[in-house]
Structures are given as structure tokens and as C-alpha cells.
Design an enzyme around this catalytic site. Sequence first.
Site, PDB file in Angstrom:
ATOM      1  N   GLU B 157      27.273-120.901 158.328  1.00 45.34           N
ATOM      2  CA  GLU B 157      26.817-120.501 156.991  1.00 45.34           C
ATOM      3  C   GLU B 157      25.306-120.349 156.955  1.00 45.34           C
ATOM      4  O   GLU B 157      24.777-119.463 156.288  1.00 45.34           O
ATOM      5  CB  GLU B 157      27.262-121.533 155.950  1.00 45.34           C
ATOM      6  CG  GLU B 157      28.770-121.661 155.795  1.00 45.34           C
ATOM      7  CD  GLU B 157      29.440-120.373 155.366  1.00 45.34           C
ATOM      8  OE1 GLU B 157      28.746-119.500 154.832  1.00 45.34           O
ATOM      9  OE2 GLU B 157      30.648-120.221 155.591  1.00 45.34           O
ATOM     10  N   GLU B 222      30.353-111.583 160.590  1.00 41.90           N
ATOM     11  CA  GLU B 222      31.049-112.844 160.853  1.00 41.90           C
ATOM     12  C   GLU B 222      30.969-113.182 162.341  1.00 41.90           C
ATOM     13  O   GLU B 222      30.732-114.336 162.705  1.00 41.90           O
ATOM     14  CB  GLU B 222      32.513-112.744 160.417  1.00 41.90           C
ATOM     15  CG  GLU B 222      32.721-112.590 158.925  1.00 41.90           C
ATOM     16  CD  GLU B 222      32.203-113.770 158.126  1.00 41.90           C
ATOM     17  OE1 GLU B 222      32.311-114.914 158.604  1.00 41.90           O
ATOM     18  OE2 GLU B 222      31.650-113.550 157.036  1.00 41.90           O
TER      19      GLU B 222
END
Lengths: 187, 548
Positions: B157, B222
Site C-alpha cells: 500500500e 498492482e
Amino acid sequence: MIGWILLGIIVLAVLWTAAIYNGLIASRNDVQGSWKQIDVQLKRRHDLIPNLVSTVKGAMEFEQDTLEKVMNARARAVSAAGIPAKAEAENMLTQALGRLFAVVENYPQLKSNQNITQLQEELTTTENRISFARQLYNDLVANYRTKLQVFPNNIVSSIFNFKTEEYFAAEEAARTAPAVNLSLKGK
Amino acid sequence: MPLTFIDIERQKTWRIAAFFLVLIAIYLAAILFITAPLGIIGRASPRFWLGAVLVSLVAAGIHFWFSASEAVDSVRRTLDAQPPDPQDEVHRVFLNVIEEVHVVTGRKRTIQSAVIPSQSMNALAVADLRGNALIAITEGLLSRLSRPQVEAVVAHEAHHVLSGDCLETTIAASLFGTLSAALDRLNSLSDRRSSATAGAGLAWLLVKLGYLLNLFISREREYRADAAAVRMTRNPLALAEALHLLSRSWRGAGFIGSGLEMLCIVNPQATTLDETEGFVADLLSTHPPIRKRIGILLAMARVDIGDLDRRADRAEAEARTPAPGQQPLYHAMSPKQEWQGPFTVQELAALAWLSPLTWISTGGSSSADRAWKDPLLGPIFAARLASGNERIETGLTCPVCRQPLVTASYEGTQIAQCSFCAGSLVEMKKLPRIIARTGQDHLCTQRINALARTTLENNLSRRIYRAASRVQGTAIQRIPCPKCTHPMLRGFYSENYLVEVDRCSSCGVMWFDQDELEMLQCMIANRLEPAVAVPTVPPDGDAPGGVP
């Protein structure tokens, strides 16, 4: 006319040198700032260890040897000066701590003690911070060294006598292959 | 591919600038096509065009600002995310990991942290134009991950935040979300006026294009964030394990609303599209296939994915069936001189009246002995001694027996407990995390399960009685709140979980009698709910639900 051109070239050269000089100073300051970061984290670890030792002392009568080794390694690490010496002393301390925690695993009453789990977590995060701070420091040193050595910069750096900085070496096999743990509550 | 976080920081500036330029161009074109059918193009002078472009630039700027400057706060509010509690063992780990991320980035950027009180398993990152950044993890995920796994998830994150992905995604999602909603409304309004539909249709196409553009790079992102997480933690296996765990659990579908899915570590909605590859899926899906992500990570660690599956299956099976006969069972003599049991060692440890002098007998043997002579029970008393020193009185008294309540550690968090009647006072905001941390193995013993079942059956009939008594006005005995001394409200924990608790909503606390907290946890963990619809008294209208 030629005088003007010469003057222009000189002015340009001075400005150019100043730009390189400032760039070098900036990255050297970055390196020194990140070294302070490592220092802060190392100090944090040194402060935590006496706490840990006094907490486990009572329960670990037969492990005085291990505890002494940790305290000795700590004393050496605190008094070490210079980056290579410091790195080596800290690596010794890391190993001594690793052995201590391996021994703690054998004492169920210690493992369930809340104080110890808290101290263990604090030490784990400090270890991580040290290794991350070292990562940052080494990245910045690499950055600085490249700047010192590439072509036009090396002339400027030798004129103003910039010195190269040392890497902070990591211990061997600092992060060994981890064990797989997939239970829902893996701790 | 940048090598260090320093390079990420350097690279992101021009990338964000380019992204903004493209977005603004598409946005302007879309606005243009919407306004085109109004009939101004034909009689426009160059000066008019200059003015129009300026006005729409200002409008776009204001729109950008309002849609993106409050993003962190609005996400925090929508999900009711709370800052982590430094007193709490599990939250402490999360706080420490965030601090580690700050160290590795050289404190270039402050990242806030928050915990979402939900049992689902997901994590998300948000950033806004004011420079705020937030990493939030659900209580469910936090309590099921080991420390290295938390590190990996937070690092993933953090990369999203530092590389500017979050800012781009947040802005694109909020900006084009509003615009496409406006367009939809316009389309439905202008059905009759055919001249408007052509322009609006083109604008719609452009809006979708901008959205697609963003989606198209989100898969790529991602993978990059996974790679960055591995580079930071040097532990591909931990991230693979965490993703694998996520892929087998409830990721918050229905709780984490649409529009936020692009910010999460895995898509809350498990769709088949996400798990397929190819051009169409690349274009339309927000996340790459989890199995492919895990595959890449495992290749780094040289582990086979089938191996991971089998291990997880085995671990789950073991968690479901507690192996009987492994632990010795004890009977113990209570202060009332009655033999009670059988108890496991953990259950014995939980008995408040157990002392080194209590008589106990092991399993099948008929002889009894003092508890201190049993070598297995030694650690119980040692632990009690160790924790005895740090017992902190909370300054509150037990509402039932008037003893002082002491702080006790329960599932890693602090609650106030009465050492005499073993009742406990729990702050309501701590309940989600206690429930999320229910350990199947040691907590839901046969005794607690049986107790929970009986309570459920008893309370099913009592509920009808209760509803009737409300009509007749029969007084229900109430206990005072330990904090504000006002009477607490007695009721069931919820319509599905029929444990009687006392709450004080002004202080935000709940009182559980002995074993009631454990019973509640086991009811939720094992889904012990009223199986059939029970006829209730109509005025309440509270039909017992099936599955929540």
C-alpha cells in the site's frame, strides 16, 4: 570582442562549477542525515536491551552465559566508533539477540509473559527499522558515489576535496529463507 | 523500474503531471461535446472560444479541487475507520510497521494509519491533493496476519501512496464518476431532443475512455506495488501468503462500497473477470488475477502454488476439528466442594477460583491431588504471578459484586474484568476486534459451545416472554453502569446472537457476565443462530434474520 567571449566562458564555467558543487553538497547532506537515522534506531535498541535482560533474568538462571554475551555485545556496540567498526559490533549484537530469543522459546512462562512479548515486538520493529534505515543510507551513499565519480563532477570533487562515504555492511544471511505459515492465526 | 524509494519519488512528479494533462484534455473535450448541441458552435468568434476555454479550465480546476481534496477524510468517514490504539498488541504492530515504512522512505511523506472495524479482509490506501495519505486495514485482516505478512501488505500500500497511484486513482474515480453520473441524467432527460443525444453520446464515449485509461494501468500498478513490497521486505513468501489468505476469505463485498475497489489490495467483489487474462480483462478489470500475482511471488521464493493450496487446506481442516485426546482433561473441586469438569489446561487457567491448593484429578485416574503437584499446571500459576504485579485497578467497581475491576488482557486488547465474578466490561469500539480475533482452537471448547447452545435455546423462548413482558410492564432487573452509575440497558447482543448483555450507550460500554463474552465469540465464529423463524410479538417487528 574576444575578451567578452572569454569573460562569458569564465562566468559560465563558474556557474556550472557552482551547480555541481551544490549538487554534491546536497547529496552529501542527505547521506549524513540518513546516517543520523541509523544512529537514532541503534540507540533505541541499546536502550531496550537492559530492559529485556532484567525482565528475563529471573526465569533464566541457567542461561547466564547467553545473557552475559548479549550485555557484552551491547557494551561493545555502544563504544564502537567509525562506520566499519560500528557495523561489525552491531552485527555481533544482532546475533547475540537472536540466540537469546531462540532460548526464550524454551521457556513457556516467558513466552506467555505480556511484558516480554511487548519487548520482543519493540525489538523486532527496531531491527526492521535499522535494516530499513541502512537500506536508505546505502542507497544514498551509492547515489553520492556515482555523483562523485562521473566525468565532469570528478574534477570539481577533487578540487574541493570531497571524500567518498562508506557503505554500512549488512550481516551475512540477515534475512534467511522464511518458513511457510498458513494457519489462520499465524504468529 | 525504479530501484529505490528515492527513485520512485523522483519519477512520480512528471508522471502525475502527464496524467493530469491527459485527464484535463479528455475532461475539456467531454465538456465541449456536452455543450455543443446547445447550438453555440455555429456563431462563435475566436474571442468567444478563448473565453470558453478559460471558463471551463477554471471550472475543471474547481471540480478537481473539490473532488480530490477531501478524499482521505471522506473515505475515513464512509468506512468509519479509527486510528489504531497504541495500547493494543495487534494495533501496536501495525503502528510499528507504518513507522518502519517512514524510515525506509527517509520520512519524505507522512502516512496516516487507520483500522476499519469490519470482519472482512482487505486493505486500502488513499491520498488526496492536500498531501494527506492514509493506509487502512480491516480488523479482520489485521488479526489474521502474522507480522511479516502485515509488513508485506503495508509495503504494498505504501508503494501505491508514494508512487502517486493513489492520487491518480482517487482523482480519476471521483472526477469521472461525477461526470458520468451527470451524463446519465442528461441522457435520460434529453431522450426527446435528438440533437442533444449525438454530442452527449460522444462525451459519454470520452468519459468512458478516460475511465478505461485509468483502469488499463491499474493492473500494471498492482504488479509494480507487489514488486516494491518484496524489494522492501525481502520476503516474497509473506506477501504470497497474505494474498492467498485474502483470496480464500470475505474481502468486504457489500461493506466496502463501489468506487473504492480500485484503492483496495484485492477487489472486494470476487468476479470471474478479475481472474481471467487477455485484452478485454486487462481493459476492464481493476485488479490482476490473484493467482497470477501469487504465482510471480512464489517463483521468487521457489515454492509451488499447489503446495500452498494443500497447506492452507490442511491448516483449515486442523482449525475446524480440534484434535481430541491430545490434551489431558482435568476435574477440579470448586469452592462449593463439587467436582467440576472435564477441563483442558487452558480452561483450568481461566477458572478464577483455581489455586495451587485446589484438588484436581487427571483424566481417567481416580486419585486426586493438589494442583501445584501437576507439572503441566505450573506455568498457569507462574503466569499469574508474573501478571499479578502489573494488575492495574481501573478505578471502577463491578456492578454485580462491588469488587474493584482490574485491567486484563483479552485477545490482545485491554478490558476491565472483575476478579471475583469474572464478568467483564468491554468498550463497544473494542468488540469488533475481539470478535475478529476469536481463536477457534482454544476458545470454543465443548463447554463453551454447549453453554452457548443452551443459552440460545433458553433465550429463544425468553425472547417471546420478554416481548410479552414489555407489554405488561414487568420490571427487568437493571444493573448500574460502572462509569456513570445510571442503569444499564439489558438486551440481547443482536437479533441473531442471543447473549444477554447490559449496555450503557452514553459511556459506550457493554457488560458481559462470566463466559458470556466467550459464548458470543463462539456463536459468531460457529454461526450459532436461531435456525427457524420464531414467531415474535408483532409490535416489535423484529423477525430473526437468517444469515447476516
